[in-house]
Design an enzyme around this catalytic site. Structure first.
Site, PDB file in Angstrom:
ATOM      1  N   TYR A   1       0.436  -1.362   0.090  1.00 47.95           N
ATOM      2  CA  TYR A   1       0.281  -0.723   0.020  1.00 47.95           C
ATOM      3  C   TYR A   1       0.968   1.282  -0.178  1.00 47.95           C
ATOM      4  O   TYR A   1       2.060   1.542   0.066  1.00 47.95           O
ATOM      5  CB  TYR A   1      -0.798   0.014   0.714  1.00 47.95           C
ATOM      6  CG  TYR A   1      -0.508   0.333   2.725  1.00 47.95           C
ATOM      7  CD1 TYR A   1       0.757  -0.280   3.605  1.00 47.95           C
ATOM      8  CD2 TYR A   1      -1.271   1.620   3.481  1.00 47.95           C
ATOM      9  CE1 TYR A   1       0.514  -0.397   4.476  1.00 47.95           C
ATOM     10  CE2 TYR A   1      -0.030   1.722   4.443  1.00 47.95           C
ATOM     11  CZ  TYR A   1       1.056   0.788   4.736  1.00 47.95           C
ATOM     12  OH  TYR A   1       1.723   1.546   6.567  1.00 47.95           O
TER      13      TYR A   1
ATOM     14  N   HIS B   1      -1.485 -21.219  -0.431  1.00 48.38           N
ATOM     15  CA  HIS B   1      -0.486 -20.002   0.184  1.00 48.38           C
ATOM     16  C   HIS B   1       0.723 -19.672  -1.190  1.00 48.38           C
ATOM     17  O   HIS B   1       0.993 -18.234  -1.753  1.00 48.38           O
ATOM     18  CB  HIS B   1       0.451 -20.640   0.350  1.00 48.38           C
ATOM     19  CG  HIS B   1       0.165 -20.549   2.163  1.00 48.38           C
ATOM     20  ND1 HIS B   1      -0.855 -21.798   2.370  1.00 48.38           N
ATOM     21  CD2 HIS B   1       0.353 -20.228   3.553  1.00 48.38           C
ATOM     22  CE1 HIS B   1      -1.551 -21.605   4.288  1.00 48.38           C
ATOM     23  NE2 HIS B   1      -0.410 -20.387   4.237  1.00 48.38           N
TER      24      HIS B   1
ATOM     25  N   LYS C   1       6.506  -1.718   1.615  1.00 51.59           N
ATOM     26  CA  LYS C   1       5.286  -0.895   2.421  1.00 51.59           C
ATOM     27  C   LYS C   1       3.874  -1.859   1.994  1.00 51.59           C
ATOM     28  O   LYS C   1       3.325  -2.174   1.866  1.00 51.59           O
ATOM     29  CB  LYS C   1       5.400   0.523   2.008  1.00 51.59           C
ATOM     30  CG  LYS C   1       3.921   0.757   2.747  1.00 51.59           C
ATOM     31  CD  LYS C   1       4.729   2.403   2.250  1.00 51.59           C
ATOM     32  CE  LYS C   1       2.820   3.455   3.082  1.00 51.59           C
ATOM     33  NZ  LYS C   1       3.336   3.065   4.210  1.00 51.59           N
TER      34      LYS C   1
ATOM     35  N   GLU D   1      12.078   2.421  14.303  1.00 55.32           N
ATOM     36  CA  GLU D   1      11.788   3.521  13.873  1.00 55.32           C
ATOM     37  C   GLU D   1       9.997   3.590  14.628  1.00 55.32           C
ATOM     38  O   GLU D   1       9.923   2.690  15.679  1.00 55.32           O
ATOM     39  CB  GLU D   1      10.974   3.486  12.286  1.00 55.32           C
ATOM     40  CG  GLU D   1      10.311   2.006  12.029  1.00 55.32           C
ATOM     41  CD  GLU D   1      10.476   2.227  10.214  1.00 55.32           C
ATOM     42  OE1 GLU D   1       9.962   2.711   9.934  1.00 55.32           O
ATOM     43  OE2 GLU D   1       9.976   0.547   9.996  1.00 55.32           O
TER      44      GLU D   1
ATOM     45  N   LEU E   1      11.373   1.245   6.816  1.00 53.90           N
ATOM     46  CA  LEU E   1      10.356   1.276   6.269  1.00 53.90           C
ATOM     47  C   LEU E   1      11.373   2.973   5.729  1.00 53.90           C
ATOM     48  O   LEU E   1      11.351   3.983   6.072  1.00 53.90           O
ATOM     49  CB  LEU E   1       9.042   2.219   6.076  1.00 53.90           C
ATOM     50  CG  LEU E   1       8.085   2.390   4.761  1.00 53.90           C
ATOM     51  CD1 LEU E   1       7.614   1.588   4.037  1.00 53.90           C
ATOM     52  CD2 LEU E   1       7.075   3.307   4.629  1.00 53.90           C
TER      53      LEU E   1
HETATM   54  N1  PDD Z   1       2.969   4.760   7.644  1.00 58.76           N
HETATM   55  N2  PDD Z   1       7.164   3.669   8.572  1.00 58.76           N
HETATM   56  C1  PDD Z   1       6.395   2.742   9.010  1.00 58.76           C
HETATM   57  C2  PDD Z   1       6.299   1.899   9.364  1.00 58.76           C
HETATM   58  C3  PDD Z   1       5.423   3.610   8.128  1.00 58.76           C
HETATM   59  O1  PDD Z   1       3.757   2.780   8.142  1.00 58.76           O
HETATM   60  C4  PDD Z   1       5.084   5.170   7.896  1.00 58.76           C
HETATM   61  C5  PDD Z   1       4.199   5.751   6.731  1.00 58.76           C
HETATM   62  C6  PDD Z   1       6.938   5.608   7.283  1.00 58.76           C
HETATM   63  C7  PDD Z   1       6.639   7.144   7.110  1.00 58.76           C
HETATM   64  O2  PDD Z   1       6.587   7.106   5.808  1.00 58.76           O
HETATM   65  P1  PDD Z   1       6.397   8.100   5.472  1.00 58.76           P
HETATM   66  O3  PDD Z   1       6.704   9.115   5.359  1.00 58.76           O
HETATM   67  O4  PDD Z   1       6.554   7.756   3.261  1.00 58.76           O
HETATM   68  O5  PDD Z   1       4.469   8.008   5.260  1.00 58.76           O
HETATM   69  C8  PDD Z   1       7.787   5.004   8.091  1.00 58.76           C
HETATM   70  C9  PDD Z   1       1.400   5.440   6.949  1.00 58.76           C
HETATM   71  C10 PDD Z   1       1.937   6.680   7.140  1.00 58.76           C
HETATM   72  C11 PDD Z   1       0.574   4.689   7.377  1.00 58.76           C
HETATM   73  O6  PDD Z   1       0.465   3.212   7.596  1.00 58.76           O
HETATM   74  O7  PDD Z   1      -0.301   5.468   7.776  1.00 58.76           O
END
Ligand code: PDD
Length: 283
Positions: free
Chosen positions: A32, A101, A146, A178, A202
């Site tokens: 996603y 699977h 992602k 993170e 990520l």
């Molecule tokens: N999440 N790390 C993780 C685990 C994340 O799910 C996200 C973003 C980020 C930051 O990435 P970005 O700057 O590209 O939004 C880091 C999104 C916003 C979500 O799952 O809703």
């Protein structure tokens, strides 16, 4: 009326027809993206599309349509929903097939859906800062993809809610990775330090924007592992994401960090971010 994109069609959300055999639903077999919309326009869509293509490649999936076409659809969706400030949520799964699977038969069409949501900028917390807790990072070793598989993130976030905290900072054996849906950065001796963009985190688009802004502001941006202890002693701690932007962290595990209030580097980054994104200042 609200609209959504399902593969090649923009349809009323009430008409969505998604199968119980969708592999996203059965296996979390999909990926996603979340793209910010400011003033009716997608922010940093190019880097989001690059990350989308990379996630797809890593799980051996192909987009049902080209990025250009997808971009057209998303712009149409934003217009149809009359969205000013919010997000576009987009996901692609390996399609619908009897549950097994291994990959489904060749020719099984991936399922792409996208919809918008109104999301306002988090002015209050960006100003005051947030409190977080630390927890072990029990996720898999490909956090750079992602993926829809967010169960560890969900459980951690829920734990933070239950203890009255705003989020969780993950660590692996004492090394900070993170947060549940954002990247973690610290400031030490005038430098921004954050985990290298490897398989443990990520590769956040907001993190990338901050790297560029830091360069313009002459603030060193260092990618190296940080220990929990270093984070606790940092001059400033903050997180970054599409939804939270540049978000100061002022308390970790009940202890004040960075003097218990947002620091000067975070403030400069917030102002630079607003200028870069063409946003109205918070005043
Ligand atoms: N999440 N790390 C993780 C685990 C994340 O799910 C996200 C973003 C980020 C930051 O990435 P970005 O700057 O590209 O939004 C880091 C999104 C916003 C979500 O799952 O809703």
């Amino acid at each position: 009326m609200s609209w959504m994109l399902q593969n090649e069609r923009i349809i009323p959300r009430g008409d969505a027809a998604l199968s119980y055999l969708d592999r996203g639903y059965c296996f979390g077999d999909g990926i996603y993206e979340v793209i910010r919309v400011y003033n009716g326009r997608m922010f940093e869509s190019g880097p989001h599309y690059d990350r989308l293509k990379r996630s797809l490649r890593e799980i051996k999936l192909e987009l049902p349509n080209s990025i250009d076409k997808l971009n057209d659809y998303l712009e149409k969706l934003i217009e149809a929903d009359k969205l000013d400030d919010g997000i576009v949520y987009l996901q692609v799964t390996r399609g619908v097939a009897p549950r097994a699977h291994a990959f489904p038969p060749a020719g099984t069409e991936p399922v792409l859906i996208a919809y918008t949501s109104e999301v306002s900028r988090p002015f209050e917390t960006m100003h005051s800062g947030i409190a977080v807790i630390t927890r072990p990072d029990i996720r898999w070793l490909r956090c750079d993809i992602k993926t829809l598989n967010l169960l560890p993130n969900v459980l951690a976030k829920q734990e933070s809610v239950e203890v009255g905290s705003d989020d969780v900072v993950f660590h692996r054996d004492g090394t900070v990775t993170e947060c549940t849906a954002s990247n973690l950065l610290i400031v030490r001796d005038g430098s921004i330090i954050t985990h290298p963009a490897d398989n443990m985190i990520l590769h956040g688009i907001t993190r990338l924007v901050i790297r560029q802004l830091a360069q313009h502001l002459d603030i060193p941006f260092v990618e190296q592992p940080i220990t929990v202890d270093e984070m606790m002693k940092a001059d400033e701690v903050f997180l970054s994401s599409t939804i939270s932007e540049v978000m100061p962290i002022v308390q970790i595990d009940g202890v004040n960090v960075g003097g218990g209030q947002p620091g000067p580097v975070v403030r400069r980054l917030q102002a630079a971010f607003e200028r870069y994104a063409g946003l109205v200042s918070q005043g």
